[in-house]
Structures are given as structure tokens and as C-alpha cells.
Design a protein around this motif. Structure first.
Motif, PDB file in Angstrom:
ATOM      1  N   HIS A 585      -3.406 -16.533  -2.607  1.00 54.81           N
ATOM      2  CA  HIS A 585      -4.795 -16.746  -3.019  1.00 54.81           C
ATOM      3  C   HIS A 585      -5.290 -15.554  -3.856  1.00 54.81           C
ATOM      4  O   HIS A 585      -5.924 -15.726  -4.898  1.00 54.81           O
ATOM      5  N   VAL A 586      -4.991 -14.348  -3.401  1.00 58.30           N
ATOM      6  CA  VAL A 586      -5.420 -13.155  -4.148  1.00 58.30           C
ATOM      7  C   VAL A 586      -4.723 -13.124  -5.506  1.00 58.30           C
ATOM      8  O   VAL A 586      -5.342 -12.869  -6.548  1.00 58.30           O
ATOM      9  N   SER A 587      -3.440 -13.432  -5.494  1.00 58.16           N
ATOM     10  CA  SER A 587      -2.670 -13.426  -6.733  1.00 58.16           C
ATOM     11  C   SER A 587      -3.244 -14.430  -7.733  1.00 58.16           C
ATOM     12  O   SER A 587      -3.373 -14.147  -8.928  1.00 58.16           O
ATOM     13  N   LYS A 588      -3.629 -15.591  -7.208  1.00 65.92           N
ATOM     14  CA  LYS A 588      -4.189 -16.628  -8.085  1.00 65.92           C
ATOM     15  C   LYS A 588      -5.585 -16.234  -8.581  1.00 65.92           C
ATOM     16  O   LYS A 588      -5.951 -16.462  -9.724  1.00 65.92           O
ATOM     17  N   THR A 589      -6.371 -15.623  -7.711  1.00 66.17           N
ATOM     18  CA  THR A 589      -7.749 -15.278  -8.070  1.00 66.17           C
ATOM     19  C   THR A 589      -7.812 -14.100  -9.050  1.00 66.17           C
ATOM     20  O   THR A 589      -8.574 -14.125 -10.008  1.00 66.17           O
ATOM     21  N   LEU A 590      -7.027 -13.061  -8.771  1.00 67.14           N
ATOM     22  CA  LEU A 590      -7.176 -11.821  -9.546  1.00 67.14           C
ATOM     23  C   LEU A 590      -5.981 -11.530 -10.448  1.00 67.14           C
ATOM     24  O   LEU A 590      -6.055 -10.661 -11.310  1.00 67.14           O
ATOM     25  N   GLY A 591      -4.877 -12.204 -10.227  1.00 64.68           N
ATOM     26  CA  GLY A 591      -3.661 -11.910 -10.993  1.00 64.68           C
ATOM     27  C   GLY A 591      -2.618 -11.279 -10.095  1.00 64.68           C
ATOM     28  O   GLY A 591      -2.971 -10.658  -9.076  1.00 64.68           O
ATOM     29  N   PRO A 592      -1.344 -11.423 -10.448  1.00 66.14           N
ATOM     30  CA  PRO A 592      -0.233 -10.964  -9.607  1.00 66.14           C
ATOM     31  C   PRO A 592      -0.277  -9.462  -9.314  1.00 66.14           C
ATOM     32  O   PRO A 592       0.161  -9.034  -8.254  1.00 66.14           O
ATOM     33  N   ILE A 593      -0.863  -8.672 -10.211  1.00 64.29           N
ATOM     34  CA  ILE A 593      -0.909  -7.224  -9.991  1.00 64.29           C
ATOM     35  C   ILE A 593      -1.685  -6.878  -8.722  1.00 64.29           C
ATOM     36  O   ILE A 593      -1.451  -5.874  -8.077  1.00 64.29           O
ATOM     37  N   ALA A 594      -2.626  -7.765  -8.346  1.00 61.68           N
ATOM     38  CA  ALA A 594      -3.487  -7.479  -7.193  1.00 61.68           C
ATOM     39  C   ALA A 594      -2.979  -8.108  -5.896  1.00 61.68           C
ATOM     40  O   ALA A 594      -3.651  -8.045  -4.869  1.00 61.68           O
ATOM     41  N   LYS A 595      -1.786  -8.703  -5.931  1.00 57.28           N
ATOM     42  CA  LYS A 595      -1.263  -9.355  -4.720  1.00 57.28           C
ATOM     43  C   LYS A 595      -0.941  -8.303  -3.659  1.00 57.28           C
ATOM     44  O   LYS A 595      -0.151  -7.383  -3.901  1.00 57.28           O
ATOM     45  N   PRO A 596      -1.533  -8.394  -2.471  1.00 54.57           N
ATOM     46  CA  PRO A 596      -1.268  -7.380  -1.453  1.00 54.57           C
ATOM     47  C   PRO A 596       0.200  -7.383  -1.022  1.00 54.57           C
ATOM     48  O   PRO A 596       0.806  -8.440  -0.878  1.00 54.57           O
ATOM     49  N   ARG A 597       0.732  -6.179  -0.816  1.00 52.57           N
ATOM     50  CA  ARG A 597       2.098  -6.073  -0.303  1.00 52.57           C
ATOM     51  C   ARG A 597       2.127  -6.570   1.133  1.00 52.57           C
ATOM     52  O   ARG A 597       3.080  -7.163   1.596  1.00 52.57           O
ATOM     53  N   GLN A 598       1.048  -6.329   1.820  1.00 46.03           N
ATOM     54  CA  GLN A 598       1.011  -6.570   3.256  1.00 46.03           C
ATOM     55  C   GLN A 598      -0.412  -6.966   3.656  1.00 46.03           C
ATOM     56  O   GLN A 598      -1.371  -6.382   3.160  1.00 46.03           O
ATOM     57  N   ILE A 599      -0.516  -7.961   4.544  1.00 40.90           N
ATOM     58  CA  ILE A 599      -1.844  -8.318   5.075  1.00 40.90           C
ATOM     59  C   ILE A 599      -1.762  -8.322   6.589  1.00 40.90           C
ATOM     60  O   ILE A 599      -0.812  -8.874   7.159  1.00 40.90           O
ATOM     61  N   MET A 600      -2.694  -7.696   7.217  1.00 40.87           N
ATOM     62  CA  MET A 600      -2.727  -7.709   8.679  1.00 40.87           C
ATOM     63  C   MET A 600      -3.976  -8.458   9.131  1.00 40.87           C
ATOM     64  O   MET A 600      -5.061  -8.207   8.623  1.00 40.87           O
ATOM     65  N   LEU A 601      -3.788  -9.372  10.079  1.00 36.08           N
ATOM     66  CA  LEU A 601      -4.939 -10.083  10.629  1.00 36.08           C
ATOM     67  C   LEU A 601      -5.437  -9.265  11.823  1.00 36.08           C
ATOM     68  O   LEU A 601      -4.659  -8.964  12.735  1.00 36.08           O
ATOM     69  N   VAL A 602      -6.678  -8.883  11.774  1.00 37.28           N
ATOM     70  CA  VAL A 602      -7.213  -7.996  12.814  1.00 37.28           C
ATOM     71  C   VAL A 602      -8.532  -8.555  13.352  1.00 37.28           C
ATOM     72  O   VAL A 602      -9.211  -9.327  12.668  1.00 37.28           O
TER      73      VAL A 602
END
Ligand code: 6R9
Length: 650
Positions: A585-602
Motif C-alpha cells: 500500500h505504501v509502495s503504491k501510494t508514495l512509490g517504491p522508494i518509500a516501501k518500508p523494509r519492516q513493519i511491526m504491528l504494535v
């Protein structure tokens, strides 16, 4: 920043003011041209909204920058402007504060009452030896005495230094020592999360290492037992028995009004010094202009704590100088239930609500059914302050609190600026969700690149202020050099705010978070705020924090912490799937450069007491370091929750 910030987020929605509000707004579009025509004459006109004992000789003395003097030679009393003049004008019976304690106890305080309480407190402080120019530390819960204590100091010309009730003994002691405070005003305790929370023991511990303190004045709030020292005096035995007669003396426009320590995410706290005439002029004008305060009809509520600059300018000095009725609430938003805020709006018929993005995102997490259960039809204007508000949080606020029709004013400012600087005007501006839009009339802000050159529309860089403003900080208490170095050295002749910002194609300003929080990924500067907003725009995310963690290939890599919305299933596979979806979703919204390496659900994020996310601590987690200083954290158990919540995430 080695290059301008990547301009990633493309938000195009725009909402013009409601016709009815625009037709009767306190301030119209003409104010911009007027201020541009003659900025100093514009501010002189706003200063004239106040009562001065002696008119100024010169509006601004900028002969020794960055040390400004506003309304030179003028004299006034701040408490007189907030209280006496309303009482003298026959408005003494008007309610100043509808106060509600967390346990549900209430007090209704008129302007005449508040005036009387303040006069008694001024006399009591004088009896304790406090004179003009002294400093008084205030460490209180959100009770009316907090406002009274501040106003009483202002009345006798003593500078107050309010410290958040809840800061540790060490933090309190450092602040008392830095200002050499003579008196500390505190309480036995206050109510937080359904139970009494003691303050006095912390003060006792702090004062033990503060030789400057001669007396401690203690308000009885919870009635719990407290240890007693030779310096202690009960408020009810000292203030409430003092004379109610007190004549306010005028003070010089540049007389110190207060010191407020910025929490600072990293360094030693800075004692930000504000003075009398310029501060009150701008705090009062901006409350009138941005909140469109109508003292005859409005009920205003700012949910901030008094220990934050927002409480100073938009609970005490701005609203009271305008003579408006307001609500003050002691406790937390989920005690005893998650609808407490909306119940208060409903009960007091609040018309203007000013709160923080952190609270709006928390309400999003709890779900829109909660505000839907209350009558919020009294509301006519919504405000936000403290952090960039994500476009989706802005939309949620307008939709579920503002009936899909109320204006939302996103107000950018700082402890240092004293008052709101960049914000829509509610009757003028067609606001864009997530943008603070334009500098207010009389304010000259800009976004500049590394070289200090103004960036063109569409560009990003650093937020600066190009001209002095009345409520600007005058210095850092006791440290003129640090004042110059921190704010006036990065760019020649400009105030450096420390925030990243961009101008969109229409020249509107978008705040992108603190410059320290900008990430450098494969040579691209990416703002934490934009990646967070992209995450929050996903229907399963209520709140997100993003940090840059060292990465062997990309320099920094994006690591995100996301709080799922209430009903989202995150167990096992579902959690893995959500993480994969969010990265895409982030990659699609902002572009692949902004795709998080890691996401933690907290389950929670670490925040300061004013609700700002402490990304520094999350960077420690992301880089597997032991945690740094956690003293300004609102709730220290949060970091344990985050560490344990990390299992099962990528
Ligand atoms: C009033 C207050 C100041 C910092 C400031 C900025 C952030 C405040 C904001 C905002 C984006 C807004 N900030 N309001 N960022 N949009 N509407 O918060 O003062 O506690 O000193 O913090 O808060 O980063 O530099 P303070």
C-alpha cells in the motif's frame, strides 16, 4: 538535508468554509493584504485590542537582532486584560470556566470568581515574599487553580514556569534550579485514569535539591495524606484567607511573563522566555482570528494540558483575554469510558474544539460509533495542533466529529513562537486535509533549501520565519548564545524552526516533521510524516510511526510501527498478510522508494506528555539498541508493550 525533500504525497481534496461561518467571521481575507501593506501597523492594531496603561513609543525595535523588543515603552498588566476589564465592563457574571474533574465533580467559575481567586492568590504570593521579576514554579493537575496560579504570577510580575504534573522529581528539580524559582505551587495530587495520582512526594524530592525554593504552596485536591515540611503552606489556608482586593500594577511590555521548558526530544531542556505585551497581543489576536471566538455565544474547549504551551496560549491567555466561556477537563479521554470527550462536548454544548492529532487517531482506533453516540451538534469549528495531522485523520475528524461539514484548522506553531503562526482562517481558507496552509496575517514564513534559498512551489526543505513576530521567544533563559545558535545560525537572518516542510503546487505549506526525523534512503530524503500518512490511509491502520534505521545497502531503511484499528484481526497469518498489504500500500501510494523494509504491528506508540511520538526510542528498537532517556515518556510501560508486541512480525 543534502537535497530537497522528495515530494511524495499527493492530496488534492479541498474544503471551502461553510457560507454561514464565512459571512460572520471575525477576520476576513482583507487581513492578509492589510498586514502585507504595513506589517507593523497591522500588529499595532492588534495590540490595540488590549488595554494598555501606557501606550508604546515604538512597535518593534529590531536594532539588535535576534533580540526583539515589541511595543517598546508600552505598559500593561496581563491579568488585568484577562479578568478585570471583563468584570469592569459588566461581564463579571459570565462563566469563564466550566471545569470538570475526572471523577465527575464540577465547578462553574465566572469571570468575577476567577478575578477574586486571582487577587487572593496575588496577595498570598506577595505575602510569601514574591515580587516582580521573581520566578514561581507551578506543578499542578488540570484544576482551576492552575490558571489562577499563572494569572496571579502575571498580576504581580513574577514569571511562572509551569512543569507538567507527571514529570519526574529530577526533571522538576532541574527546571526549578535552572530558573531559581522562589516558590513552588503544587497539589497533593490529581486524578488520572480513575484514581488519585500523587504530586506532592515528587515535589518534596525535587525541592530537597533546590535551595532557591523558600515556600511550597499546596492545593488540596485528592485529600490523600501528604508528608509536610517546614516550607509547605496549604493553599486553602494561605490563598483563600488572603484579601480579595488587589490592584494590578502595569508592567513594561518586555517584562518577563513566563519561562516554559521545551521537552526537547534529545538535548537538555531549553527555558523558552516569553514577555508581556507582544505575547499577549498575538495570543489574543490568533485566538480571535483562528478560532473565530464569539464571546457572547461560543463555548470553547482546548483539551491540552496547562503544562504545554498550548495550555498557556489557548486555555489561559488567548481565550481569557477574549472573554470567552471555556471548558477545562482534568482527566484522561477514556475514563470512565471512551466517550468521555463527546459526553463533555454534549453536556456543555461546546462549539469550538481544539485538540491534537494523537487524540484524533486514538478516537479513530476506538471507532466512529463512540462519537456517534453523543449529540455533537453544538460544534461549529474544529482545530488541531501538535504534530502533522495525517490527511485520513483530518477527514475522520471532519466526518465523525464535524458532521462532514465543519472547518478544521490545522495550526502550526511552537513553544518558541508563542502563538499560532501557520493555519487556515476558518472563514476564509479552503483547507486541504493535512496542510497547515498559509502563514497568518502579519507572519512571514517560507520554505528554504540547504542554501537558504526560497524553494519554488512543489519543492521541499526547511521551514523558516523571515520576520520577527510579537509573541516570539526573547531568548533561552540564561543562555543567549544557545538561543542564537539553535534558532538563528542555520540561515542568515532567518529563524530556523527545525521542521521539514514542502510547498505544494499552489504554494500551500505542508509540515513534514522534525528535521531530525527525516530519513535518507538510497540518497533520497523521505519524510516520516508522509510515510505515516500513507499507512494511516489504509483502512486497517489507526496510527503509525516511521523511523529510519541504519541499513547496509540503502544507508537508512524505513521501519514502521503501526497500530491496527479496533476490529482488525492480526493473529498469525492474518497479521503477516496485513504487513504485506501495508508494505504494498505504501509502495503504491508514495512509490517504491518509500516501501518500508519492516513493519511491526504494535498496540501503542511511545509519546511525550504533549502527545508527540518519540521516534528516537523507536529508532533504538529498530536498531536493536538499549533504550535512551525515557523520562519525557507519557507512559513508560509502552516500550515493554512494543518490545513484546514485536514477536510474530516480520
Ligand atoms: C504548539 C506545539 C512544536 C513542534 C513543531 C512541529 C510540531 C506543532 C503542528 C506541528 C505539524 C502542526 N507541530 N503543530 N507539526 N503540524 N499543526 O506543539 O508546541 O510542543 O513546542 O512543539 O510540534 O514539529 O516544531 P511544541
Amino acid at each position: 538535508m543534502s537535497e530537497a525533500l522528495a515530494n511524495l504525497l499527493n492530496e488534492t481534496r479541498q474544503f471551502p468554509p461553510p457560507a454561514e461561518l464565512a459571512a460572520h467571521a471575525n477576520v476576513t481575507v482583507d487581513a492578509y493584504a492589510e498586514a502585507q501593506g504595513d506589517r507593523l501597523a497591522f500588529w499595532a492594531k492588534q495590540a490595540d485590542r488590549l488595554a494598555w496603561s501606557k501606550k508604546w513609543d515604538e512597535v518593534l525595535d529590531w536594532s539588535n537582532p535576534p533580540f526583539a523588543k515589541w511595543f517598546v515603552g508600552g505598559q500593561l498588566n496581563v491579568a488585568y486584560n484577562c479578568l478585570d476589564r471583563h468584570v469592569e465592563a459588566g461581564r463579571g457574571d459570565k462563566v469563564a470556566i466550566h471545569w470538570e474533574g475526572e471523577p465527575g465533580d464540577t465547578r462553574t467559575i465566572t469571570y468575577a470568581d476567577l478575578h477574586e481567586m486571582t487577587c487572593r492568590a496575588a496577595n498570598a504570593l506577595t505575602d510569601l515574599g514574591v515580587t516582580a521579576g521573581d520566578r514561581v514554579a507551578i506543578y499542578l493537575p488540570m484544576i482551576p487553580e492552575a490558571a489562577v496560579a499563572m494569572l496571579a504570577c502575571a498580576r504581580i510580575g513574577a514569571a511562572h514556569s509551569v512543569v507538567f504534573g507527571g514529570f519526574s522529581a529530577d526533571s522538576l528539580s532541574n527546571r526549578i534550579q535552572d530558573a531559581s524559582a522562589k516558590v513552588v505551587i503544587t497539589a497533593d495530587g490529581g486524578y488520572r485514569r480513575g484514581k488519585p495520582s500523587a504530586l506532592k512526594p515528587t515535589v518534596d524530592e525535587a525541592v530537597a535539591s533546590c535551595p532557591s525554593v523558600e515556600h511550597v504552596l499546596v492545593v488540596r485536591r485528592t485529600g490523600e495524606d501528604v508528608a509536610w515540611t517546614a516550607k509547605d503552606r496549604w493553599w486553602h489556608e494561605t490563598v483563600e484567607t488572603a484579601s480579595a482586593e488587589h490592584t494590578a500594577q502595569p508592567f513594561d511590555a518586555e517584562h518577563p511573563l513566563f519561562i516554559l521548558y521545551t521537552s526537547g526530544t534529545t538535548a537538555r531542556p531549553k527555558g523558552i522566555l516569553h514577555t508581556t505585551g507582544g505575547y499577549l497581543t498575538q495570543a489574543s489576536y490568533t485566538a480571535h482570528a483562528v478560532f473565530d471566538l464569539k464571546p457572547e455565544t461560543d463555548v470553547y474547549w482546548c483539551t491540552a494540558d496547562i503544562g504545554w504551551v498550548t495550555g498557556h496560549s489557548y486555555i489561559v491567555y488567548g481565550p481569557l483575554s477574549n472573554g470567552v466561556t471555556q471548558v477545562m477537563y482534568e482527566g484522561t479521554p477514556d475514563t470512565p469510558h471512551k466517550g468521555r470527550f463527546w459526553e463533555i462536548v454534549d453536556r456543555y454544548k461546546v462549539s469550538i474544539l481544539y485538540t491534537a492529532p494523537t487524540l484524533i487517531r486514538t478516537m479513530m482506533k476506538w471507532g466512529e460509533d463512540i462519537p456517534a453516540g453523543f449529540d455533537l451538534s453544538s460544534l461549529r469549528l474544529l482545530g488541531s495542533v501538535g504534530e502533522p495531522i495525517n490527511p485520513e485523520a483530518w477527514m475522520w475528524y471532519r466526518q465523525h466529529v464535524g458532521r462532514g461539514e465543519l472547518p478544521v484548522v490545522d495550526t502550526w506553531w511552537q513553544t518558541e513562537t508563542g502563538s499560532i503562526m501557520i493555519s487556515p482562517l476558518p472563514g476564509v481558507t479552503a483547507a486541504k486535509p493535512g496542510s497547515a496552509m498559509t502563514p497568518l496575517p502579519g507572519i512571514v514564513a517560507d520554505v528554504v533549501d540547504d542554501q537558504g534559498q526560497s524553494v519554488p512551489n512543489g519543492g521541499g526543505g526547511y521551514l523558516v520565519l523571515r520576520e520577527p513576530w510579537p509573541s516570539m521567544l526573547r531568548t533561552i533563559w540564561g543562555d543567549d548564545n544557545r538561543f542564537i545558535e539553535t534558532y538563528w545560525s542555520r540561515f542568515e537572518g532567518m529563524y530556523f524552526a527545525g521542521d521539514g516542510a514542502k510547498k505544494d503546487d499552489d504554494g500551500h505549506i505542508w509540515l513534514l516533521g522534525r528535521v531530525d526525523d527525516v530519513m535518507l534512503v538510497s540518497g533520497h530524503n523521505i519524510s516520516t510524516t508522509e510515510v505515516e500518512s500513507a499507512l494511516v490511509s489504509h483502512p486497517s491502520v489507526a496510527e503509525a510511526a516511521v523511523v529510519g534505521a541504519t541499513d547496509p545497502t540503502t544507508g537508512q531503511a524505513i521501519v514502521a510501527f503501526a497500530i491496527p484499528r479496533g476490529s482488525t484481526d492480526i493473529a498469525g497469518e492474518a497479521g503477516e498478510q496485513l504487513i504485506a498489504d501495508l508494505r504494498n500500500h505504501v509502495s503504491k501510494t508514495l512509490g517504491p522508494i518509500a516501501k518500508p523494509r519492516q513493519i511491526m504491528l504494535v498496540p501503542e506508540l511511545p509519546k511525550t506528555r504533549s502527545g508527540k511520538i518519540m521516534r528516537r526510542l523507536l529508532r533504538d528498537v529498530a536498531e536493536n539498541r538499549s533504550l535512551g532517556d525515557v523520562t519525557t515518556l507519557q507512559d513508560s510501560s509502552v516500550m515493554d508493550l512494543i518490545s513484546s508486541g514485536m514477536s510474530g512480525t516480520k
